[in-house]
Design a protein around this motif. Structure first.
Motif, PDB file in Angstrom:
ATOM      1  N   CYS A   1       1.729 -10.283  -1.016  1.00  0.00           N
ATOM      2  CA  CYS A   1       1.636  -8.842  -1.286  1.00  0.00           C
ATOM      3  C   CYS A   1       3.009  -8.165  -1.225  1.00  0.00           C
ATOM      4  O   CYS A   1       3.298  -7.272  -2.033  1.00  0.00           O
ATOM      5  CB  CYS A   1       0.673  -8.177  -0.312  1.00  0.00           C
ATOM      6  SG  CYS A   1      -1.052  -8.616  -0.596  1.00  0.00           S
TER       7      CYS A   1
ATOM      8  N   THR B   1      -0.886  -3.026  -4.199  1.00  0.00           N
ATOM      9  CA  THR B   1      -0.262  -4.048  -3.347  1.00  0.00           C
ATOM     10  C   THR B   1      -0.154  -3.563  -1.907  1.00  0.00           C
ATOM     11  O   THR B   1      -0.285  -4.360  -0.983  1.00  0.00           O
ATOM     12  CB  THR B   1       1.123  -4.443  -3.880  1.00  0.00           C
ATOM     13  OG1 THR B   1       1.960  -3.286  -3.922  1.00  0.00           O
ATOM     14  CG2 THR B   1       1.033  -5.056  -5.268  1.00  0.00           C
TER      15      THR B   1
ATOM     16  N   GLY C   1      -2.103  -5.472   0.940  1.00  0.00           N
ATOM     17  CA  GLY C   1      -1.253  -5.957   2.024  1.00  0.00           C
ATOM     18  C   GLY C   1      -1.714  -5.457   3.382  1.00  0.00           C
ATOM     19  O   GLY C   1      -1.698  -6.191   4.370  1.00  0.00           O
TER      20      GLY C   1
END
Length: 127
Positions: free
Chosen positions: A87, A105, A109
């Motif tokens: 990520c 992302t 993440g």
């Protein structure tokens, strides 16, 4: 208790962590298979990144490894950490090369980072 034994009592946290592990593994496995299959969007994105198509295959292998580790009960925290690294790489690729939306992302993440945090006892036991 062996690593394959099911707990006698399923707490809500246990159910949530297992469900999150399955969802995360499925998402990253699907992304990896899209890269391996050579979907035009994936090929174009990795052309834009500029590291070559070998990097698409490398990323797919890392994603599949992370997905597999995430499903494996005693190694799930390690898989989550590996996927968090993916990520981070995707964040910088989106930001610097693709000039695309980075919020996905960041959210993904945070989810895999939270999964690693919830299973941090695996990391302590490894010492």
């Amino acid at each position: 208790m062996s690593e394959y034994a099911l707990p006698r009592k399923w707490s809500p946290k246990t159910v949530a962590v297992i469900g999150l592990r399955v969802i995360v593994a499925a998402l990253f496995a699907a992304a990896a298979f899209a890269k391996i299959a050579g979907l035009p969007q994936m090929v174009q994105e990795f052309d834009t990144i500029g590291l070559g198509q070998w990097f698409r295959y490398f990323t797919a292998v890392v994603e599949l490894t992370g997905a597999g580790l995430t499903i494996w009960p005693s190694r799930s925290a390690y898989g989550a950490i590996l996927l968090a690294g993916v990520c981070v790489g995707a964040f910088f690729a989106q930001l610097l090369a693709l000039h695309a939306d980075v919020i996905h992302t960041i959210i993904l993440g945070a989810v895999v980072g939270g999964l690693a945090f919830l299973q941090r006892s695996q990391l302590v036991q490894a010492r």
